[in-house]
Design an enzyme around this catalytic site. Sequence first.
Site, PDB file in Angstrom:
ATOM      1  N   HIS A 117      51.467   4.174  37.192  1.00  0.00           N
ATOM      2  CA  HIS A 117      50.427   3.248  37.689  1.00  0.00           C
ATOM      3  C   HIS A 117      50.087   3.665  39.119  1.00  0.00           C
ATOM      4  O   HIS A 117      49.545   4.737  39.342  1.00  0.00           O
ATOM      5  CB  HIS A 117      50.978   1.822  37.558  1.00  0.00           C
ATOM      6  N   ASP A 164      43.323   8.624  41.241  1.00  0.00           N
ATOM      7  CA  ASP A 164      44.395   9.086  42.124  1.00  0.00           C
ATOM      8  C   ASP A 164      44.389  10.576  42.370  1.00  0.00           C
ATOM      9  O   ASP A 164      45.114  11.070  43.226  1.00  0.00           O
ATOM     10  CB  ASP A 164      45.755   8.698  41.525  1.00  0.00           C
ATOM     11  N   HIS A 195      44.029   8.293  31.496  1.00  0.00           N
ATOM     12  CA  HIS A 195      43.939   6.868  31.813  1.00  0.00           C
ATOM     13  C   HIS A 195      43.979   6.086  30.515  1.00  0.00           C
ATOM     14  O   HIS A 195      43.408   6.522  29.515  1.00  0.00           O
ATOM     15  CB  HIS A 195      42.637   6.569  32.570  1.00  0.00           C
TER      16      HIS A 195
HETATM   17  N1  ACO Z   1      49.215  15.428  31.203  1.00  0.00           N
HETATM   18  C1  ACO Z   1      49.426  15.975  29.986  1.00  0.00           C
HETATM   19  N2  ACO Z   1      49.302  15.315  28.828  1.00  0.00           N
HETATM   20  C2  ACO Z   1      48.945  14.022  28.888  1.00  0.00           C
HETATM   21  C3  ACO Z   1      48.696  13.385  30.120  1.00  0.00           C
HETATM   22  C4  ACO Z   1      48.832  14.123  31.319  1.00  0.00           C
HETATM   23  N3  ACO Z   1      48.611  13.568  32.505  1.00  0.00           N
HETATM   24  N4  ACO Z   1      48.364  12.094  29.892  1.00  0.00           N
HETATM   25  C5  ACO Z   1      48.394  11.938  28.558  1.00  0.00           C
HETATM   26  N5  ACO Z   1      48.742  13.095  27.950  1.00  0.00           N
HETATM   27  C6  ACO Z   1      48.817  13.337  26.487  1.00  0.00           C
HETATM   28  C7  ACO Z   1      50.077  12.752  25.891  1.00  0.00           C
HETATM   29  O1  ACO Z   1      51.133  13.679  25.878  1.00  0.00           O
HETATM   30  C8  ACO Z   1      49.592  12.387  24.509  1.00  0.00           C
HETATM   31  O2  ACO Z   1      49.533  13.573  23.743  1.00  0.00           O
HETATM   32  P1  ACO Z   1      49.838  13.527  22.139  1.00  0.00           P
HETATM   33  O3  ACO Z   1      48.758  12.654  21.559  1.00  0.00           O
HETATM   34  O4  ACO Z   1      49.762  14.941  21.697  1.00  0.00           O
HETATM   35  O5  ACO Z   1      51.208  12.938  22.002  1.00  0.00           O
HETATM   36  C9  ACO Z   1      48.160  11.931  24.738  1.00  0.00           C
HETATM   37  O6  ACO Z   1      47.725  12.640  25.917  1.00  0.00           O
HETATM   38  C10 ACO Z   1      48.007  10.432  24.944  1.00  0.00           C
HETATM   39  O7  ACO Z   1      48.878  10.034  26.015  1.00  0.00           O
HETATM   40  P2  ACO Z   1      49.546   8.611  26.126  1.00  0.00           P
HETATM   41  O8  ACO Z   1      50.720   8.708  27.031  1.00  0.00           O
HETATM   42  O9  ACO Z   1      49.760   8.056  24.764  1.00  0.00           O
HETATM   43  O10 ACO Z   1      48.376   7.791  26.791  1.00  0.00           O
HETATM   44  P3  ACO Z   1      48.532   6.446  27.592  1.00  0.00           P
HETATM   45  O11 ACO Z   1      47.228   5.766  27.517  1.00  0.00           O
HETATM   46  O12 ACO Z   1      49.717   5.676  27.151  1.00  0.00           O
HETATM   47  O13 ACO Z   1      48.847   6.933  29.084  1.00  0.00           O
HETATM   48  C11 ACO Z   1      48.716   7.429  31.385  1.00  0.00           C
HETATM   49  C12 ACO Z   1      47.994   6.826  30.157  1.00  0.00           C
HETATM   50  C13 ACO Z   1      50.064   6.715  31.596  1.00  0.00           C
HETATM   51  C14 ACO Z   1      47.851   7.199  32.612  1.00  0.00           C
HETATM   52  C15 ACO Z   1      48.946   8.954  31.139  1.00  0.00           C
HETATM   53  O14 ACO Z   1      47.703   9.603  30.936  1.00  0.00           O
HETATM   54  C16 ACO Z   1      49.715   9.615  32.282  1.00  0.00           C
HETATM   55  O15 ACO Z   1      50.953   9.594  32.278  1.00  0.00           O
HETATM   56  N6  ACO Z   1      48.986  10.192  33.300  1.00  0.00           N
HETATM   57  C17 ACO Z   1      49.634  10.769  34.447  1.00  0.00           C
HETATM   58  C18 ACO Z   1      49.990   9.650  35.440  1.00  0.00           C
HETATM   59  C19 ACO Z   1      48.781   9.085  36.135  1.00  0.00           C
HETATM   60  O16 ACO Z   1      47.920   9.823  36.627  1.00  0.00           O
HETATM   61  N7  ACO Z   1      48.726   7.734  36.232  1.00  0.00           N
HETATM   62  C20 ACO Z   1      47.656   7.043  36.952  1.00  0.00           C
HETATM   63  C21 ACO Z   1      46.864   6.154  36.046  1.00  0.00           C
HETATM   64  S1  ACO Z   1      45.495   5.499  36.930  1.00  0.00           S
HETATM   65  C22 ACO Z   1      46.098   4.244  37.828  1.00  0.00           C
HETATM   66  O17 ACO Z   1      47.063   3.593  37.579  1.00  0.00           O
HETATM   67  C23 ACO Z   1      45.334   3.939  39.055  1.00  0.00           C
END
Ligand code: ACO
Length: 431
Positions: free
Chosen positions: A268, A369, A311
């Site tokens: 987050h 971010d 996201h």
């Molecule tokens: N890098 C690589 N792969 C990713 C990333 C990433 N940053 N984010 C998601 N994926 C992939 C996952 O591995 C998954 O792949 P799969 O379908 O083959 O298993 C798919 O994309 C879906 O990912 P989920 O984790 O299920 O998506 P979710 O909606 O739960 O997660 C999140 C969203 C937590 C933001 C995620 O994208 C992440 O961890 N990003 C990096 C952290 C980040 O930047 N957070 C800031 C969010 S914005 C904020 O709070 C202001």
Amino acid sequence: MAKKTATLTLNIDDETKCMDLPIYSGTVGPDVIDVGSLLSEGLFTYDPGFMATSACRSSITYIDGGKGTLMHRGYPIEQLAQKSSFVELCYLLLFGELPDGQQYTHFESRIRNHTMVHDQINNFFKGFRRDAHPMSILCGVVGGLAAFYHDHMDITVKEDREISAIRLIAKMPTIAAMSYKYNIGQPFNYPRNDLSYSENFLYMMFSNPCEEYKLNPVCAKAMDRIFMLHADHEQNASTSTVRMAGSTGANPFACISAGIAALWGPAHGGANEAVLKMLDEIGDASEENIQHFIDRAKDKNDPYRLMGFGHRVYSSFDPRARVMKETCDEVLTELGMADEPQLKIAKRLEQIALEDDYFIERKLYPNVDFYSGIILKAMGIPTNMFTVIFAVSRTVGWISHWHEMLSDSYKLGRPRQLYVGSSQRDYRSKK
Ligand code: ACO
């Protein structure tokens, strides 16, 4: 309220039953199905992560993740970021409409006049280790505000809720800057009420008794924009935490402290700090090196993720990221840092990732971010303060949702569960 209904056919143990569930329509966005009556059938819904669950109704912020739209009270974030200011946005979020001249002056002066914290609060800081993470200081000190401002803390009284909101918005920059000064062993700066909200924050962060701090208007504008772009984002994890805490009747300072705790996580608000760590770890902008990290992010056997990408809600782009990227270019050019290696790595990383099938298929784009950390670092703000700054910005969103919830009818937040533990068994000691 419901004009439509959905018919649910339950086919359980050879018994079939139909239920009419009310459907509610919002102003824009998907309809929601009221599943409350499932309880009378002894059933709960199951939706880990609340992927398809609306926990409340709200008129503050609307996001269309597919289109990449973010609106506060109907106004698109791009227009607000270009034409408004953080303080005006605070008024809009809290009260629902843009202020006229008189309302704005009155609101702004109320905020200016609450920037100072009770002098006893200085003593709190002395209890922390000097190297404490400023988020831990923020959680503790904000929770502790209830001990000082209990004169207007009746959550059932609208005026009390408003004064708590003003106090929180006004004092957050002061507490944030104090956390930083405590970390680096410099004396605290009292707020200067002749400065704007964002100027005052930069002044409290960077001024010291030995030399005059010269405010840079480009940095002050960028700071204001960063505050605006993070001000609210509907029912995200920290806002939902504030609502949940608020639903118990907890005081506003305790609720905001809970929100700060939820924001701290790297999935987050901790992501902007994580982006900078990632850029540092990547180190050099060579193609093979960046590709190596992209490959790691794609490898299912490696938990590595590209921070600042992806996201839960946005699946086309994050509109805040576009404004942030522009601001990043403005600030780095102004500060003569346009050739910073971290900026080069970030831009190249973004370019490669946006052309890569893995990221395209999963709709993974830079989020707000991705560039905010680079701007903050260029302005001299240390990495461990990034999430603190996010918390300063988001306070208005949290308190607006809390205020909205308490102004409407609401229920104690109490989710159910799918129990997968042991069924009943008799106690037999294993000693
Ligand atoms: N890098 C690589 N792969 C990713 C990333 C990433 N940053 N984010 C998601 N994926 C992939 C996952 O591995 C998954 O792949 P799969 O379908 O083959 O298993 C798919 O994309 C879906 O990912 P989920 O984790 O299920 O998506 P979710 O909606 O739960 O997660 C999140 C969203 C937590 C933001 C995620 O994208 C992440 O961890 N990003 C990096 C952290 C980040 O930047 N957070 C800031 C969010 S914005 C904020 O709070 C202001």
